[in-house]
Each structure stands twice: as C-alpha cells, then as structure tokens.
Design an enzyme around this catalytic site. Structure first.
Site, PDB file in Angstrom:
ATOM      1  N   ASN A   9       1.103  -1.013   0.145  1.00 32.26           N
ATOM      2  CA  ASN A   9      -0.139   0.203  -0.103  1.00 32.26           C
ATOM      3  C   ASN A   9       1.544   1.291  -0.500  1.00 32.26           C
ATOM      4  O   ASN A   9       1.720   1.521   1.309  1.00 32.26           O
ATOM      5  CB  ASN A   9      -0.965  -0.127   1.378  1.00 32.26           C
ATOM      6  CG  ASN A   9      -1.977   1.061   1.615  1.00 32.26           C
ATOM      7  OD1 ASN A   9      -1.739   2.884   0.283  1.00 32.26           O
ATOM      8  ND2 ASN A   9      -2.143   1.465   2.445  1.00 32.26           N
ATOM      9  N   TRP A  10       0.775   2.100  -1.055  1.00 33.92           N
ATOM     10  CA  TRP A  10       1.737   3.069  -1.502  1.00 33.92           C
ATOM     11  C   TRP A  10       1.196   4.204  -0.629  1.00 33.92           C
ATOM     12  O   TRP A  10       1.553   5.284  -0.770  1.00 33.92           O
ATOM     13  CB  TRP A  10       2.457   3.417  -2.630  1.00 33.92           C
ATOM     14  CG  TRP A  10       2.684   2.040  -3.784  1.00 33.92           C
ATOM     15  CD1 TRP A  10       3.250   0.950  -2.625  1.00 33.92           C
ATOM     16  CD2 TRP A  10       3.616   2.144  -4.768  1.00 33.92           C
ATOM     17  NE1 TRP A  10       3.805   0.036  -3.818  1.00 33.92           N
ATOM     18  CE2 TRP A  10       4.281   0.698  -4.736  1.00 33.92           C
ATOM     19  CE3 TRP A  10       3.340   2.858  -5.834  1.00 33.92           C
ATOM     20  CZ2 TRP A  10       4.598   0.529  -5.845  1.00 33.92           C
ATOM     21  CZ3 TRP A  10       4.275   2.757  -6.923  1.00 33.92           C
ATOM     22  CH2 TRP A  10       5.020   1.351  -6.887  1.00 33.92           C
ATOM     23  N   LYS A  11       0.296   4.269  -0.055  1.00 40.40           N
ATOM     24  CA  LYS A  11      -0.057   5.715   0.541  1.00 40.40           C
ATOM     25  C   LYS A  11      -0.376   6.691  -0.272  1.00 40.40           C
ATOM     26  O   LYS A  11      -0.379   6.739  -1.767  1.00 40.40           O
ATOM     27  CB  LYS A  11       0.280   5.804   1.601  1.00 40.40           C
ATOM     28  CG  LYS A  11      -0.217   4.390   2.706  1.00 40.40           C
ATOM     29  CD  LYS A  11      -0.089   4.557   4.369  1.00 40.40           C
ATOM     30  CE  LYS A  11      -0.361   3.043   4.764  1.00 40.40           C
ATOM     31  NZ  LYS A  11      -0.090   3.427   6.206  1.00 40.40           N
ATOM     32  N   HIS A  94      -9.473   0.493   5.028  1.00 36.49           N
ATOM     33  CA  HIS A  94      -7.973   1.149   5.925  1.00 36.49           C
ATOM     34  C   HIS A  94      -8.348   1.938   7.061  1.00 36.49           C
ATOM     35  O   HIS A  94      -9.176   2.772   7.303  1.00 36.49           O
ATOM     36  CB  HIS A  94      -7.076   1.881   5.094  1.00 36.49           C
ATOM     37  CG  HIS A  94      -5.721   1.631   5.446  1.00 36.49           C
ATOM     38  ND1 HIS A  94      -5.180   2.922   6.442  1.00 36.49           N
ATOM     39  CD2 HIS A  94      -5.088   0.892   5.361  1.00 36.49           C
ATOM     40  CE1 HIS A  94      -3.685   2.429   7.208  1.00 36.49           C
ATOM     41  NE2 HIS A  94      -3.806   1.088   5.997  1.00 36.49           N
ATOM     42  N   GLU A  96      -6.611   4.252   8.335  1.00 41.38           N
ATOM     43  CA  GLU A  96      -7.034   5.717   7.604  1.00 41.38           C
ATOM     44  C   GLU A  96      -8.051   6.748   7.388  1.00 41.38           C
ATOM     45  O   GLU A  96      -8.562   7.634   7.768  1.00 41.38           O
ATOM     46  CB  GLU A  96      -5.542   5.870   7.243  1.00 41.38           C
ATOM     47  CG  GLU A  96      -4.124   5.443   7.630  1.00 41.38           C
ATOM     48  CD  GLU A  96      -2.902   4.892   7.353  1.00 41.38           C
ATOM     49  OE1 GLU A  96      -2.764   5.279   5.454  1.00 41.38           O
ATOM     50  OE2 GLU A  96      -2.026   4.993   8.354  1.00 41.38           O
ATOM     51  N   GLU A 166      -5.589  -5.186  11.112  1.00 39.44           N
ATOM     52  CA  GLU A 166      -3.838  -4.229  10.506  1.00 39.44           C
ATOM     53  C   GLU A 166      -4.236  -3.497  12.072  1.00 39.44           C
ATOM     54  O   GLU A 166      -5.654  -2.505  12.462  1.00 39.44           O
ATOM     55  CB  GLU A 166      -3.898  -3.214  10.142  1.00 39.44           C
ATOM     56  CG  GLU A 166      -4.049  -3.881   8.354  1.00 39.44           C
ATOM     57  CD  GLU A 166      -3.532  -3.264   7.707  1.00 39.44           C
ATOM     58  OE1 GLU A 166      -2.101  -3.444   7.024  1.00 39.44           O
ATOM     59  OE2 GLU A 166      -3.777  -1.702   7.074  1.00 39.44           O
ATOM     60  N   GLY A 172       2.747   1.822  11.114  1.00 43.62           N
ATOM     61  CA  GLY A 172       3.516   2.853  10.747  1.00 43.62           C
ATOM     62  C   GLY A 172       4.622   3.288  12.195  1.00 43.62           C
ATOM     63  O   GLY A 172       5.123   4.674  11.960  1.00 43.62           O
ATOM     64  N   SER A 212       3.371  -2.312   9.974  1.00 39.46           N
ATOM     65  CA  SER A 212       5.343  -2.807  10.932  1.00 39.46           C
ATOM     66  C   SER A 212       6.072  -4.108  10.113  1.00 39.46           C
ATOM     67  O   SER A 212       6.347  -4.335  10.724  1.00 39.46           O
ATOM     68  CB  SER A 212       5.848  -2.018  11.982  1.00 39.46           C
ATOM     69  OG  SER A 212       5.502  -0.376  11.956  1.00 39.46           O
ATOM     70  N   GLY A 233       3.166  -1.422   4.307  1.00 41.84           N
ATOM     71  CA  GLY A 233       2.804   0.487   4.038  1.00 41.84           C
ATOM     72  C   GLY A 233       3.970   1.090   3.535  1.00 41.84           C
ATOM     73  O   GLY A 233       4.652   0.801   2.463  1.00 41.84           O
ATOM     74  N   GLY A 234       4.765   1.697   5.185  1.00 38.81           N
ATOM     75  CA  GLY A 234       5.728   2.235   4.965  1.00 38.81           C
ATOM     76  C   GLY A 234       7.131   1.235   3.774  1.00 38.81           C
ATOM     77  O   GLY A 234       8.321   1.909   3.632  1.00 38.81           O
TER      78      GLY A 234
END
Ligand code: PGA
Length: 250
Positions: A9-11, A94, A96, A166, A172, A212, A233-234
C-alpha cells in the site's frame, strides 16, 4: 504448498514518474516470486503503473474507491474506472480511511459489495486502536468490523475477499504485534468467519497481517498458522525492502 498474498500500500506517496520507476524495479526483482503480489499506487499513478505490470506476475490494486458506481460524487473514483485501468484488487476500510475520513462499517460494506459486483477483489481491513485493546474490546471491535464489513456477502463471493488484520497502533509506528499475538487475532477472525460461513470457508480465507511488516520480521509472521500474507505500508515504498518481504521464501 501454502501460498501467501503480499500487498504493498503506497498510500499518498510517489509521483507518476517515481511510481513507474518503483514498479519497474519490482517487476524485475519479483519476476520469480513464489507469492501472490499486489501493489497499490495512488490513483494518479494507476494508469502508468498498469502499463508496467501488464503481463507480469504483479497485480494492480487501488487504495480505496467510491461507494457508488457513477454520478455526482465530486472527488470520488469508481469501480468502473478502476477496472477500466486494469485494477484487480481494492483496499477497503483501511484504518486511515476509518479514522481520518470517518468511514464507518456501513459505508465500507457498501464498497465491499460494489467491488465484488464489479469483479474487483477487496482487501477488507480491520483492526483495533490501542485504547480499544487496553479496554479489553479487541474481539468485539474486530468481530464487529468483520461481520459488518461482510454483511450480505454470499458464501460464493467470499473467496474473492481478503481480510487484513492491522492493529492501528502498529501501523507506521515500528511496533509490530508479536507473531503470536497477531496469530491469536487471526484465529479469532476465523472463528467469526466460521460462525458466518462455516468451517471450510473460514479455513480457506486469506487473512493478511499489516502493521510495520519489514524484511526482518516477515518470515516469523508468515510462519504462524493463521497468517496468510502481509499488507505492507512504509516498507512497500522501496524495492530494497518490499523485494525481500515478497521474496521471503526465496
Ligand atoms: P506500515 O503500514 O507497514 O507502514 O505499518 C501498513 C498499512 O497501513 O497497511
């Protein structure tokens, strides 16, 4: 052999040029990857990345979609538009989206049903906050998100869905749920799925862990019996980290 589903997920990262460069590097790096791999660039880069991944083993995903098929919905992107670009999967619910944009279970469920109807494979994200975990309501929070997110999803549609667990406090933050803790929640999700769809469907469901995930913790997480993949993610933003995650069995 068990197969895993690793999604990136590149956000809200990467211009189109940066996205194309990363996708090209991943195509090369993951050409012989054993796992099912999906990347979800931002909407603005989907068309260009679609060209890069066409005919490769990388699947294209979107990070969200509108809850209606078309019409007066300023700023929304519809399932029809995503399919038109060659998108095959969509991340829905998600944390977010839930927390920063106030998406509730009913809205997320509408999106899940619409995605299925339109031939997109949803990744339904669920997870508790730290306060909810500390208050002892992890199971009720996650259970409700699963039940409400899957409302009116038929048993025949279920195999197209992936659930991503998640824990919000692990996203993150560099804090990962321990593999055993994560596995226990995945096992609980299977109990909820069993009550809805029966034991066989619950066993076959793909449940990803997210929060993470890094090259140095992926293998231990994937070794758990109820963890079938990762939503990253990151660490999905660089070939140096997403490569080894997706290739963890290489
Ligand atoms: P993270 O994000 O890997 O940066 O923790 C995971 C996610 O939000 O899907």
């Amino acid at each position: 052999m068990r197969s895993y589903y690793i999604a990136g997920n590149w956000k809200m990262h990467k211009t189109t040029g940066e996205a194309v460069a990363l996708a090209q590097a991943l195509v090369t790096e993951l050409a012989s990857c054993k796992e099912r791999v999906m990347i979800a660039p931002p909407f603005t880069a989907l068309a260009a990345v679609a060209e890069v991944v066409k005919g490769t083993n990388l699947r294209l995903g979107a990070q969200n979609m509108g809850s209606e098929l078309q019409g007066a919905h300023t700023g929304e992107v519809s399932a029809l538009m995503l399919r038109d670009l060659g998108v095959s999967a969509v991340i829905l619910g998600h944390s977010e989206r839930r927390h920063s944009y106030h998406e509730d279970d009913a809205l997320i469920n509408r999106k899940v049903l619409l995605a299925l109807e339109q031939g997109l494979e949803p990744i339904l994200c669920v997870g508790e906050t730290l306060e909810e975990r500390e208050a002892g309501s992890l199971e009720s929070v996650v259970g409700t998100q699963v039940r409400e997110g899957l409302k009116n999803v038929s048993a025949a549609q279920l195999p197209a869905i992936t659930i991503a667990y998640e824990p919000v406090w692990a996203i993150g933050t560099g804090k990962t749920a321990t593999p055993l803790d994560a596995d226990a929640v995945h096992a609980y999700i299977r109990v909820v799925l069993e009550s809805l769809y029966g034991a066989e469907a619950a066993r076959s469901m793909c449940i990803q862990y997210g929060g993470s995930v890094k090259p140095d913790n992926v293998a231990e997480l994937m070794a758990q019996p109820n963890i079938d993949g990762a939503l990253v993610g990151g660490a999905a933003l660089k070939v140096e980290s997403f490569g080894p995650i997706a290739n963890f069995r290489a």
